[in-house]
Design a protein around this motif. Structure first.
Motif, mmCIF file in Angstrom:
data_model
loop_
_atom_site.group_PDB
_atom_site.id
_atom_site.type_symbol
_atom_site.label_atom_id
_atom_site.label_comp_id
_atom_site.label_asym_id
_atom_site.label_seq_id
_atom_site.Cartn_x
_atom_site.Cartn_y
_atom_site.Cartn_z
ATOM 1 N N SER A 268 0.826 -1.209 0.000
ATOM 2 C CA SER A 268 0.000 0.000 0.000
ATOM 3 C C SER A 268 0.864 1.264 0.000
ATOM 4 O O SER A 268 1.640 1.474 -0.905
ATOM 5 C CB SER A 268 -0.950 -0.051 1.195
ATOM 6 O OG SER A 268 -1.874 0.984 1.111
ATOM 7 N N HIS A 269 0.760 2.069 1.057
ATOM 8 C CA HIS A 269 1.460 3.355 1.086
ATOM 9 C C HIS A 269 2.835 3.269 1.729
ATOM 10 O O HIS A 269 3.495 4.286 1.907
ATOM 11 C CB HIS A 269 0.597 4.365 1.837
ATOM 12 C CG HIS A 269 0.266 3.900 3.210
ATOM 13 N ND1 HIS A 269 -0.837 3.121 3.475
ATOM 14 C CD2 HIS A 269 0.917 4.039 4.376
ATOM 15 C CE1 HIS A 269 -0.853 2.818 4.761
ATOM 16 N NE2 HIS A 269 0.203 3.361 5.329
ATOM 17 N N ASP B 249 -2.480 6.457 -3.819
ATOM 18 C CA ASP B 249 -1.330 5.741 -3.244
ATOM 19 C C ASP B 249 -0.953 4.602 -4.208
ATOM 20 O O ASP B 249 -1.639 4.383 -5.207
ATOM 21 C CB ASP B 249 -1.659 5.266 -1.815
ATOM 22 C CG ASP B 249 -2.682 4.150 -1.760
ATOM 23 O OD1 ASP B 249 -3.531 4.084 -2.676
ATOM 24 O OD2 ASP B 249 -2.645 3.340 -0.824
ATOM 25 N N ASP C 215 -1.262 1.416 -4.425
ATOM 26 C CA ASP C 215 -2.202 0.356 -4.812
ATOM 27 C C ASP C 215 -3.619 0.900 -5.053
ATOM 28 O O ASP C 215 -4.571 0.136 -5.219
ATOM 29 C CB ASP C 215 -2.198 -0.816 -3.821
ATOM 30 C CG ASP C 215 -2.825 -0.469 -2.489
ATOM 31 O OD1 ASP C 215 -2.694 0.687 -2.043
ATOM 32 O OD2 ASP C 215 -3.463 -1.359 -1.887
ATOM 33 N N ASP D 198 -6.105 2.613 -3.559
ATOM 34 C CA ASP D 198 -7.353 2.573 -2.792
ATOM 35 C C ASP D 198 -7.566 3.849 -1.980
ATOM 36 O O ASP D 198 -8.572 3.987 -1.301
ATOM 37 C CB ASP D 198 -7.446 1.312 -1.914
ATOM 38 C CG ASP D 198 -6.250 1.115 -1.009
ATOM 39 O OD1 ASP D 198 -5.380 2.015 -0.956
ATOM 40 O OD2 ASP D 198 -6.170 0.055 -0.356
ATOM 41 N N ARG E 230 -12.516 -0.117 -0.518
ATOM 42 C CA ARG E 230 -12.028 1.216 -0.865
ATOM 43 C C ARG E 230 -11.507 1.222 -2.300
ATOM 44 O O ARG E 230 -10.810 0.298 -2.720
ATOM 45 C CB ARG E 230 -10.896 1.623 0.082
ATOM 46 C CG ARG E 230 -11.320 1.725 1.532
ATOM 47 C CD ARG E 230 -10.201 2.241 2.393
ATOM 48 N NE ARG E 230 -8.985 1.456 2.196
ATOM 49 C CZ ARG E 230 -7.826 1.738 2.750
ATOM 50 N NH1 ARG E 230 -7.702 2.787 3.531
ATOM 51 N NH2 ARG E 230 -6.774 0.984 2.536
HETATM 52 MG MG MG Z 1 -3.427 1.535 -0.267
#
Ligand code: MG
Length: 447
Positions: free
Chosen positions: A97-98, A240, A242, A244, A336
């Protein structure tokens, strides 16, 4: 050195250091068995370690008999949707993710196209202790590719019932999109083009070399602010790695702040579909003001998108999500999804025929303050126990830590899940008041 982090939301670490290929294989074999050795859909973000992670994960899955469908580099919501709309028994999104570029992670997806519900995730984590039976060579799973998942995802977004696509297309919005060289470059520009936008792309190459801090926070979006101004664009979007979480930059070249993504989406969706909305305990109370305008209620859950999504399913909410730019629109799915967010925001802009800065002005303003207390692990609980007495004249919500509910303010106090600290979050109607409340709370707790 950082630790390998195993939680209900997946397993996360620095690739080659704490998250090794052996660990990835081990988790994948167990997940394959946990998913009844059925078909598993796997997608990844653009991280450099992504292909190695994919090889480890697919080896693990196939060696216990799972067929593996490789989506390649896609957004996390694309993987979730692909699982939901197929006969797969589960999915794995390979993304941290982030987190910074050297990190990677696996997020485990259930048959329903949502992340494992907390109780299922716990069951899966417990299953890691059991030995794994590999299958005989002739029963090994097969590997196939699916290159159409992003296209199907985009089409589903374009089919949101209350989205007036023709109206959006006619305006020909000028949009700058910053994908931070994550997976977003492969979906967001395509969606925006389908919505008739003139698209200016920043950091659209999915190289995994993040052009700036990977979280779509104001401090990381200077380049986007500049580009919106220089190009006289109507709006800027940032996601971000990925895809979401969504952040917005106004036509004036100013970040609105992640909280506004969900709030604007709530206003738009509620004007078309009434129903109670869901967000987490730490998201802005502006949601309550918006809900009140439409005569509906806000339900609050523990932090974590799965908690929000699950509650939304129960309540059949038309819209919900998290204040960190995570928008959940059930017409597409209960997770999300930043591309969904972009479509909703453009739908709102098209309908209101006002600049995004004005639409943001119409949302009640609240201000956050954050603090933390470092404590000896053994003292964590005794400090938490003081809270009810300190705030005895207020209503307390004990869903996750303790949230003190005051008049035009709240204080959320919770133990960190990973370190011996207590976090204090405050929101109120002024910056000074929030900072003051945060300072006072910390003083009282350590006294
Ligand atoms: Mg993410």
């Amino acid at each position: 050195m950082s630790k390998l982090m195993i939680s209900v939301s997946g397993v996360r670490g620095i690739f080659g250091e704490t998250l090794t290929p052996e660990i990835a294989i081990n988790f994948a074999t167990h997940f394959g068995v946990f998913s009844q050795r059925g078909k598993i859909i796997v997608g990844r973000d653009s991280r450099i370690s992504g292909p190695e992670m994919f090889r480890a994960v697919s080896t693990g899955l196939m060696s216990v008999g799972c067929d593996v469908v490789d989506l390649g580099i896609v957004s996390t919501p694309t993987v979730l949707l692909a699982v939901e709309e197929s006969d797969a028994k589960g999915g794995i999104s390979i993304t941290a993710s982030h987190n910074p570029a050297e990190w990677n992670a696996m997020k485990f997806i259930g048959e329903n196209g949502m992340f494992l519900f907390p109780e299922k995730a716990q069951e899966f984590i417990s299953s890691l202790e059991k030995p794994v039976d590999y299958v005989e060579p002739n029963k090994m799973g097969k590997l196939s590719e699916d290159n159409e998942a992003t296209k199907r995802h985009i089409n589903k977004i374009l089919n949101i019932s209350y989205l007036n696509i023709e109206k959006i297309r006619k305006i020909k919005f000028k949009v700058v999109i910053d994908s931070v060289n994550g997976a977003g470059g492969l979906i967001s520009p395509k969606l925006l083009e389908k919505l008739g936008c003139e698209v200016i792309e920043l950091n659209s190459e999915p190289t995994g070399i993040f052009a700036h801090g990977a979280e779509p926070l104001n401090k990381n979006l200077k380049q986007l602010e500049q580009a919106v101004k220089e190009n006289n664009a109507d709006i800027g979007f940032a996601t971000d790695p990925d895809v979401d979480r969504l952040s917005i930059v106004s036509e004036k070249g100013k970040c609105l702040g992640e909280e506004f993504s969900l709030l604007l989406a709530e206003k738009f969706v509620l004007s078309h579909k009434r129903g109670d909305i869901v967000t987490n305990l730490s998201s802005s109370m502006a949601s309550e003001d918006i809900a009140a305008d439409f005569g509906v209620k806000v339900f609050r859950t523990k932090v974590g998108e799965i908690n929000v999504g699950k509650k939304m399913m129960e309540l059949k909410s038309p819209i919900g999500g998290e204040g960190n730019g995570g928008i959940i629109c059930p017409e597409v799915h209960y997770t999300r999804d930043a591309p969904v967010g972009m479509a909703l925001i453009l739908g709102y802009l098209a309908e209101q025929d006002k600049p995004i800065s004005e639409l943001a002005e119409e949302i009640p303003k609240y201000y956050f303050a954050k603090g933390k207390i470092k404590v000896e692990p053994l003292k964590l609980d005794s400090i938490m126990e003081k809270i009810p007495e300190i705030f005895q004249e207020y209503k307390l919500d004990k869903t996750d830590g303790i949230k003190v509910l005051g008049d035009k303010f709240w204080i959320h106090i919770r133990k960190s899940g990973t370190e011996p600290i207590i976090r204090v979050y405050v929101e109120s109607d002024s910056t000074e008041r929030s900072q003051e409340l945060c300072r006072e709370t910390i003083e009282k707790l350590v006294r």
